[in-house]
Design an enzyme around this catalytic site. Structure first.
Site, PDB file in Angstrom:
ATOM      1  N   SER A  81       0.858  -1.179   0.000  1.00  0.00           N
ATOM      2  CA  SER A  81       0.000   0.000   0.000  1.00  0.00           C
ATOM      3  C   SER A  81       0.904   1.243   0.000  1.00  0.00           C
ATOM      4  O   SER A  81       2.025   1.160  -0.470  1.00  0.00           O
ATOM      5  CB  SER A  81      -0.994  -0.161   1.143  1.00  0.00           C
ATOM      6  OG  SER A  81      -0.792   0.723   2.130  1.00  0.00           O
ATOM      7  N   GLU A 116       1.727  10.472 -10.607  1.00  0.00           N
ATOM      8  CA  GLU A 116       0.595   9.851 -11.303  1.00  0.00           C
ATOM      9  C   GLU A 116      -0.688  10.114 -10.532  1.00  0.00           C
ATOM     10  O   GLU A 116      -0.646  10.309  -9.322  1.00  0.00           O
ATOM     11  CB  GLU A 116       0.792   8.319 -11.335  1.00  0.00           C
ATOM     12  CG  GLU A 116       2.081   7.878 -11.959  1.00  0.00           C
ATOM     13  CD  GLU A 116       2.383   6.404 -11.661  1.00  0.00           C
ATOM     14  OE1 GLU A 116       1.577   5.756 -10.952  1.00  0.00           O
ATOM     15  OE2 GLU A 116       3.423   5.934 -12.126  1.00  0.00           O
ATOM     16  N   LYS A 118      -3.924   9.208  -8.441  1.00  0.00           N
ATOM     17  CA  LYS A 118      -4.312   8.095  -7.587  1.00  0.00           C
ATOM     18  C   LYS A 118      -5.807   7.893  -7.815  1.00  0.00           C
ATOM     19  O   LYS A 118      -6.636   8.547  -7.182  1.00  0.00           O
ATOM     20  CB  LYS A 118      -4.008   8.439  -6.132  1.00  0.00           C
ATOM     21  CG  LYS A 118      -4.250   7.319  -5.169  1.00  0.00           C
ATOM     22  CD  LYS A 118      -3.620   7.686  -3.842  1.00  0.00           C
ATOM     23  CE  LYS A 118      -3.958   6.751  -2.707  1.00  0.00           C
ATOM     24  NZ  LYS A 118      -5.206   6.054  -2.752  1.00  0.00           N
ATOM     25  N   ASP A 120      -9.362   6.489  -7.675  1.00  0.00           N
ATOM     26  CA  ASP A 120     -10.071   5.830  -6.587  1.00  0.00           C
ATOM     27  C   ASP A 120     -10.919   4.696  -7.141  1.00  0.00           C
ATOM     28  O   ASP A 120     -12.075   4.865  -7.501  1.00  0.00           O
ATOM     29  CB  ASP A 120     -10.950   6.861  -5.878  1.00  0.00           C
ATOM     30  CG  ASP A 120     -11.261   6.431  -4.461  1.00  0.00           C
ATOM     31  OD1 ASP A 120     -10.654   5.443  -3.994  1.00  0.00           O
ATOM     32  OD2 ASP A 120     -12.109   7.080  -3.839  1.00  0.00           O
ATOM     33  N   TYR A 233      -0.280   0.783 -13.821  1.00  0.00           N
ATOM     34  CA  TYR A 233       0.812   1.669 -13.428  1.00  0.00           C
ATOM     35  C   TYR A 233       2.043   0.967 -12.870  1.00  0.00           C
ATOM     36  O   TYR A 233       2.992   1.635 -12.468  1.00  0.00           O
ATOM     37  CB  TYR A 233       0.324   2.705 -12.417  1.00  0.00           C
ATOM     38  CG  TYR A 233      -0.391   2.103 -11.220  1.00  0.00           C
ATOM     39  CD1 TYR A 233      -1.773   2.065 -11.184  1.00  0.00           C
ATOM     40  CD2 TYR A 233       0.313   1.569 -10.152  1.00  0.00           C
ATOM     41  CE1 TYR A 233      -2.443   1.515 -10.110  1.00  0.00           C
ATOM     42  CE2 TYR A 233      -0.342   1.018  -9.076  1.00  0.00           C
ATOM     43  CZ  TYR A 233      -1.718   0.994  -9.056  1.00  0.00           C
ATOM     44  OH  TYR A 233      -2.384   0.431  -7.993  1.00  0.00           O
ATOM     45  N   LYS A 321      -2.548  13.227  -0.732  1.00  0.00           N
ATOM     46  CA  LYS A 321      -4.016  13.087  -0.768  1.00  0.00           C
ATOM     47  C   LYS A 321      -4.680  14.450  -0.829  1.00  0.00           C
ATOM     48  O   LYS A 321      -4.301  15.360  -0.104  1.00  0.00           O
ATOM     49  CB  LYS A 321      -4.482  12.367   0.496  1.00  0.00           C
ATOM     50  CG  LYS A 321      -4.037  10.925   0.545  1.00  0.00           C
ATOM     51  CD  LYS A 321      -5.231  10.031   0.324  1.00  0.00           C
ATOM     52  CE  LYS A 321      -5.048   8.730   1.065  1.00  0.00           C
ATOM     53  NZ  LYS A 321      -6.307   8.132   1.420  1.00  0.00           N
ATOM     54  N   CYS A 415     -45.117  17.234  14.580  1.00  0.00           N
ATOM     55  CA  CYS A 415     -43.942  18.096  14.665  1.00  0.00           C
ATOM     56  C   CYS A 415     -43.123  17.663  15.880  1.00  0.00           C
ATOM     57  O   CYS A 415     -43.669  17.552  16.984  1.00  0.00           O
ATOM     58  CB  CYS A 415     -44.367  19.554  14.809  1.00  0.00           C
ATOM     59  SG  CYS A 415     -42.975  20.638  15.200  1.00  0.00           S
ATOM     60  N   CYS A 418     -43.358  20.931  18.556  1.00  0.00           N
ATOM     61  CA  CYS A 418     -44.593  21.359  19.216  1.00  0.00           C
ATOM     62  C   CYS A 418     -45.626  20.235  19.322  1.00  0.00           C
ATOM     63  O   CYS A 418     -46.630  20.382  20.013  1.00  0.00           O
ATOM     64  CB  CYS A 418     -45.192  22.563  18.497  1.00  0.00           C
ATOM     65  SG  CYS A 418     -45.846  22.167  16.869  1.00  0.00           S
ATOM     66  N   CYS A 433     -45.067  21.595   9.524  1.00  0.00           N
ATOM     67  CA  CYS A 433     -45.729  21.903  10.774  1.00  0.00           C
ATOM     68  C   CYS A 433     -46.423  23.239  10.519  1.00  0.00           C
ATOM     69  O   CYS A 433     -45.768  24.219  10.169  1.00  0.00           O
ATOM     70  CB  CYS A 433     -44.698  22.041  11.894  1.00  0.00           C
ATOM     71  SG  CYS A 433     -45.410  22.803  13.362  1.00  0.00           S
ATOM     72  N   CYS A 438     -45.471  27.349  16.785  1.00  0.00           N
ATOM     73  CA  CYS A 438     -44.427  26.338  17.019  1.00  0.00           C
ATOM     74  C   CYS A 438     -43.108  27.036  17.355  1.00  0.00           C
ATOM     75  O   CYS A 438     -42.598  27.841  16.573  1.00  0.00           O
ATOM     76  CB  CYS A 438     -44.253  25.460  15.787  1.00  0.00           C
ATOM     77  SG  CYS A 438     -42.847  24.348  15.920  1.00  0.00           S
TER      78      CYS A 438
HETATM   79  S1  IVH Z   1       1.450   2.703  -6.357  1.00  0.00           S
HETATM   80  C1  IVH Z   1       4.409   0.263  -4.455  1.00  0.00           C
HETATM   81  N1  IVH Z   1       0.174   4.188  -8.049  1.00  0.00           N
HETATM   82  O1  IVH Z   1      -3.804   3.621  -4.100  1.00  0.00           O
HETATM   83  C2  IVH Z   1       3.420   1.115  -5.060  1.00  0.00           C
HETATM   84  N2  IVH Z   1      -1.078   3.145  -6.334  1.00  0.00           N
HETATM   85  O2  IVH Z   1      -3.286   4.075  -1.082  1.00  0.00           O
HETATM   86  C3  IVH Z   1       2.149   1.204  -4.318  1.00  0.00           C
HETATM   87  N3  IVH Z   1      -3.482   3.589  -6.451  1.00  0.00           N
HETATM   88  O3  IVH Z   1      -3.789   0.407  -2.994  1.00  0.00           O
HETATM   89  C4  IVH Z   1       1.006   1.683  -5.049  1.00  0.00           C
HETATM   90  N4  IVH Z   1      -3.415   4.842  -8.241  1.00  0.00           N
HETATM   91  O4  IVH Z   1      -4.285   0.617  -5.433  1.00  0.00           O
HETATM   92  C5  IVH Z   1       0.071   3.409  -6.965  1.00  0.00           C
HETATM   93  N5  IVH Z   1      -0.800   5.543  -9.619  1.00  0.00           N
HETATM   94  C6  IVH Z   1      -0.914   4.740  -8.564  1.00  0.00           C
HETATM   95  C7  IVH Z   1      -2.155   4.469  -7.967  1.00  0.00           C
HETATM   96  C8  IVH Z   1      -2.191   3.674  -6.829  1.00  0.00           C
HETATM   97  C9  IVH Z   1      -4.198   4.303  -7.334  1.00  0.00           C
HETATM   98  C10 IVH Z   1      -4.038   2.902  -5.280  1.00  0.00           C
HETATM   99  C11 IVH Z   1      -3.396   1.590  -5.047  1.00  0.00           C
HETATM  100  C12 IVH Z   1      -3.148   1.485  -3.561  1.00  0.00           C
HETATM  101  C13 IVH Z   1      -3.687   2.728  -3.030  1.00  0.00           C
HETATM  102  C14 IVH Z   1      -2.709   3.250  -1.994  1.00  0.00           C
END
Ligand code: IVH
Length: 694
Positions: A81, A116, A118, A120, A233, A321, A415, A418, A433, A438
């Site tokens: 992670s 890159e 992230k 969701d 990625y 984040k 209500c 009241c 109401c 009231c």
């Molecule tokens: S890299 C060793 N790259 O975010 C590298 N993760 O909070 C570890 N995620 O569970 C992850 N976009 O699934 C990486 N460009 C990105 C990502 C990414 C989304 C997710 C990933 C991970 C979570 C981490």
């Protein structure tokens, strides 16, 4: 027979290539009809020769029977992670930490980075043997995941064979494992949710839940009907591959035909990285996918490796984040809150949760119809959303987390304050109401009056106290308060009482239009009040006007006019106005107040897409029109702003992106007209109806 085998191979190669052109590159080179022709030819050859069907055949994206359960899969390497930060300073600290751990001869200044999005979604690991997609798994606990191969095959952008483009001559390792994220694009999510609702099914609270729910289907034909996308990625394992940097890895993945995000950057300094992260945060609302941050990676993969892991987080990468717009928590209870107009709105009582830097204990549930449609129940784990400084609201339940103990939220019959029975007008979803006495409504009305008259130093708690103590029965009673009555109350001393009475006294000098605003006539906020005051320069002139005369005023519609006439038709209101007159408030325009001010949205054209947090489509249109703006149904070069709500429509969104039309949310729209919480625009504007301490 050999000819047939040969033709089948050719067709597969061509179709896979055209799939790639279409779904990954977004640049098809043949027509849909031509593609269909190739596809049908392959289908009929395979039907005639089922022994030649292979897993990399594009006809086999949806196949097989529903499964009983998902098998477990061990990942070839731990699926780690990420550590994260929400502050730019956290990026510098991360770099300072790893600078101390760099191997001999590597200097911190020499590091370069890849940033890159992230996305969701849901992490997936894809396995290829000799270039053929053979297995796909969820992350699971990072070591063991679940086999969701059949579901992943249905994602059109996932290459069934690599390289997707046969002209690519890079080596394909005998075994390759790739990490990526499966997600649902925002436009597709909006459309998908709409179709669920039309079929009487419950919408998903966000694209992530929709993607996760779709990939957890035991029947792949259901997944196939879900608009999932993918982006890759990382290379988890690649026999014999020699890839030195993350930037090269992305390049390699792209060449092999994997979808790779376009919004990636190769940067040299931490300042560049921070600037890029901040740029990204601004751009976030304009993209067709939900990104909860960006990931910063040390470009040198060997260095990443050498830096090692803390717990489950590799040191060589960091997530930056974005401020959360969403949180998950338990819905403990639903209370009914009584607004100024008497409308009862459901308010969620939540297990306190942190969202965007504040602790949220209450959130809007909009109205009872919405609660029923989304099937939100007490005891549910719910998704709370908050955009900008707009009031948090419950987006929907996470149905998968139910244990059966959840209870429905019912519309109150009385209500809650009241105790009088509530009334539901025939043409409305809201219940009211209608008890004029009231205390809840009275408190809201007086609070509104105080805010509109700018009586600083008279807080909401004090207003409530005055009402509870029986000192104030309508807003006009504020002007007959006596020092000795206030001094008896807890917390008031000579000085504070004196200040309070002075502030109330000073408010008598407020201009007529403010008094008109303060009355709290439904649909009459400060702008409408100013418009009315220009045409009817005294309260007597306005009270004598009929609906027709009022709606003839530019910027005033029949709904507002009817509401004004209704208000002044009630004896209770007339009595209060006489009390205000006796107290010496200004009930007529002074000469110098009459100067013309243009409406704040005059000449601007708006398009609305998605569900706004607190206003219905009609309310938002009325709001914009009231401030002089125009609302149209589709985006064009003439559009000045796209107002974006939850689950925006794909066409409007993309068009606005193409044309560079600025996108704003409801909070920004309100800001444009300077309308804050005190600005009551419709009976359902929630903020003033939420309990204190939100
Ligand atoms: S890299 C060793 N790259 O975010 C590298 N993760 O909070 C570890 N995620 O569970 C992850 N976009 O699934 C990486 N460009 C990105 C990502 C990414 C989304 C997710 C990933 C991970 C979570 C981490």
């Amino acid at each position: 027979m050999q000819d047939i085998e040969q033709r089948i191979r050719e067709l597969r190669e061509q179709i896979n290539y055209h799939n790639y052109r279409y779904y990954v590159l977004n640049a098809p080179v043949i027509s849909d009809a031509e593609y269909d022709r190739l596809f049908r030819e392959l289908q009929s050859l395979e039907e005639a020769h089922p022994e030649l069907i292979a897993p990399d055949s594009p006809t086999q994206r949806v196949g097989g029977e529903p499964q009983e359960k998902f098998e477990k899969v061990r990942h070839p390497a731990p699926i780690l992670s990420l550590a994260s930060t929400t502050e730019p300073e956290g990026i510098r600290e991360w770099l300072a930490r790893i600078s101390k751990l760099l191997p001999e001869g590597v200097r911190a200044e020499d590091l370069d980075f890849v940033v890159e999005p992230k996305i969701d979604g849901l992490t997936v690991v894809l396995h290829y043997v000799d270039g053929v997609f053979v297995q796909g798994a969820t992350r699971g606990n990072g070591e063991i995941g679940e086999d969701i191969t059949a579901n992943l095959r249905t994602i059109k952008g996932l290459p069934l064979r690599i390289p997707a483009d046969p002209a690519v001559t890079l080596p394909v390792p005998p075994r390759l494992a790739v990490r990526g994220e499966a997600y649902m694009p925002l436009d597709a999510f909006a459309k998908f949710n709409r179709s669920l609702e039309e079929n009487g099914e419950k919408p998903f609270a966000n694209p992530r839940n929709a993607a996760a729910g779709s990939l957890r289907q035991l029947d792949p034909s259901i997944t196939a009907a879900r608009p999932l996308s993918l982006w890759c990625y990382a290379i988890v394992a690649g026999e014999g591959l020699d890839i030195a940097t993350q930037w090269q890895a992305l390049d390699y993945l792209r060449s092999m035909g994997f979808p790779v995000a376009r919004d990636v950057a190769h940067l040299r300094t931490v300042d560049e990285v921070i600037a890029y992260c901040q740029e990204w945060m601004k751009k976030r609302d304009t993209l067709n996918y939900e990104a909860d941050g960006v990931v910063i990676k040390i470009n040198d993969l060997r260095l990443q490796e050498a830096l090692g892991v803390v717990g489950k987080d590799p040191r060589g990468a960091l997530a930056f984040k974005f401020p959360a717009r969403e949180a998950t928590t338990k819905l403990l209870d639903a209370e009914a809150s009584v607004g100024r107009t008497g409308a009862l709105t459901p308010v969620a009582v939540l297990e306190p949760v942190e969202l965007g830097g504040v602790t949220i204990k209450h959130a809007s549930l909009h109205n009872y119809e919405d609660v029923a449609r989304k099937d939100i129940r007490i005891g549910d784990t719910v998704v709370i959303k908050r955009a900008g400084d707009v009031i948090p609201y419950v987006a929907g339940p996470i149905v998968d987390l139910r244990d059966g103990s959840e209870r429905p939220i019912t519309m109150p019959e009385r209500c809650p304050v009241c105790g009088e029975p509530v009334v539901q007008p025939e043409d409305e979803v809201a219940v009211y109401c209608v008890n004029a006495a009231c205390p809840a409504q009275l408190k809201r009305r007086v609070r509104h009056f105080v805010a509109a008259m700018e009586i600083d130093g008279l807080g909401e708690r004090t207003v409530d106290l005055f009402v509870d103590e029986g000192l104030v029965h309508d807003a006009a009673d504020l002007y007959t308060l006596r020092a000795e009555d206030i001094l008896k109350l807890e917390g008031f001393a000579e000085k504070s009482t004196e200040n309070l009475l002075a502030a109330i006294e000073a408010s008598k000098q407020q201009p007529f239009w403010r008094v008109l605003t303060a009355l709290g006539i439904r649909y009459v906020g400060s702008v409408v009040a100013q418009t009315l005051a220009r045409r009817f320069p005294s309260i007597d002139a306005l009270m004598q006007a009929d609906q027709e005369e009022i709606q003839n005023v530019e910027g005033i519609g029949p709904r507002i006019a009817a509401s004004v006439v209704d208000y002044f038709g009630r004896p209770r209101h007339r009595e209060m106005i006489e009390k205000l007159r006796r107290a010496g408030l200004r009930l007529a325009e002074e000469e110098r107040e009459k100067e013309e001010k243009p409406l704040p949205l005059a000449g601007k054209t708006f398009v609305i897409t998605g569900t706004l947090p607190t206003m219905s489509r009609e309310a938002a249109t009325a709001f914009i029109e009231r401030y002089g703006g125009k609302v149209t149904g589709s985006v064009s070069a003439k559009t000045d702003y796209l107002v974006v709500g939850e689950s925006p429509g794909g066409t409007k969104y993309r068009k606005a992106q193409e044309l560079g039309v600025p996108m704003i949310d409801e909070a920004q729209l309100r800001e444009m007209v300077g309308a804050g919480a005190g600005e009551q625009d419709n009976g359902n504007w929630i903020q003033e109806q939420l309990p204190l301490g939100l």
